[in-house]
Structures are given as C-alpha cells and as structure tokens.
Design a protein around this motif. Sequence first.
Motif: not given
Length: 137
Positions: A25-30, A55-67, A105-114
């Motif tokens: 479900a998490a098809t992000a390349t970082i 296409p259709g990729g997303s990242s799970p909900a996350h936080t970042h470094a505290p600073s 960051h509750a939602v981070s996703a590609n808005a397109s499935d194509t």
Amino acid sequence: MIRILTRAVVLAALSGASALAHDAAATATITVVFDHAIPNVPGKSLRGVLVAYGPGGSSPAHTHAPSAFITATVLQGAIRSQVNDGPVRTYRAGEHFTENPGDRHAVSANASDTEPARLLAVFVVDTAETVLTTPIP
C-alpha cells in the motif's frame, strides 16, 4: 544531475535518514538529494528529500523529526495531503505546502491512479537528527 543523485544515494546510506515503511500500500520511493549544514545557523541543516509516488501510491500516516520545519513542492502530477486535522487538499505541480515541528502528516498520496507524482520536501532540521520520518502506528 547524475552526480547529485549519486551523492544522494551515498548520503542516504551514510546519514541513516529513514524512509517510510514500504509495503504493497505504500509505494513511495524516498531519496535524499542534499544534506548541508547551515553555516550561519549552528546546529541546523537543510535536507532535501525527493518523494516519488507511482500511480495510486501513498505513504502511511507519519510524523517527522521533532525539530523539522518542512516545505514541500509538487514537481510532477498531483499530491493529496492532510496535515494534522486540516482538510485533505490536492496540490498540483508548482504548488507547495508546509509542515511545522510536531505536525502529523495524516494523508500523503498520489492523487492519480494512472500517472506518477513527485514532490521535493525541504527540511530545516537539527543536524543531529537522523530519523526524518516515523510512521504513526
């Protein structure tokens, strides 16, 4: 550009910068594309992270470094994003959003499935922080 990307791969390996959890479900390349100490701000660094979604990729909900203060610019396609309890917004190429220290960051996703989408996230972060992203359980 190849030199920058080669350096980014080395920096990612050496810096211990974390990528988001990767599953079906998490098809992000970082990719860390730069990491520089800010000379006139002791203890702070500027780090650039390229996030590429298939296409259709997303990242799970996350936080970042505290600073971390982050500004993210969409380079290609469109990205759906939700920070904290704000609305889910769609940002298109050329648009940007910011995240403050402690934001979720509750939602981070590609808005397109194509079509693919990419964004550049620029972090101002404490130099000592090596974990940039932590999934929310």
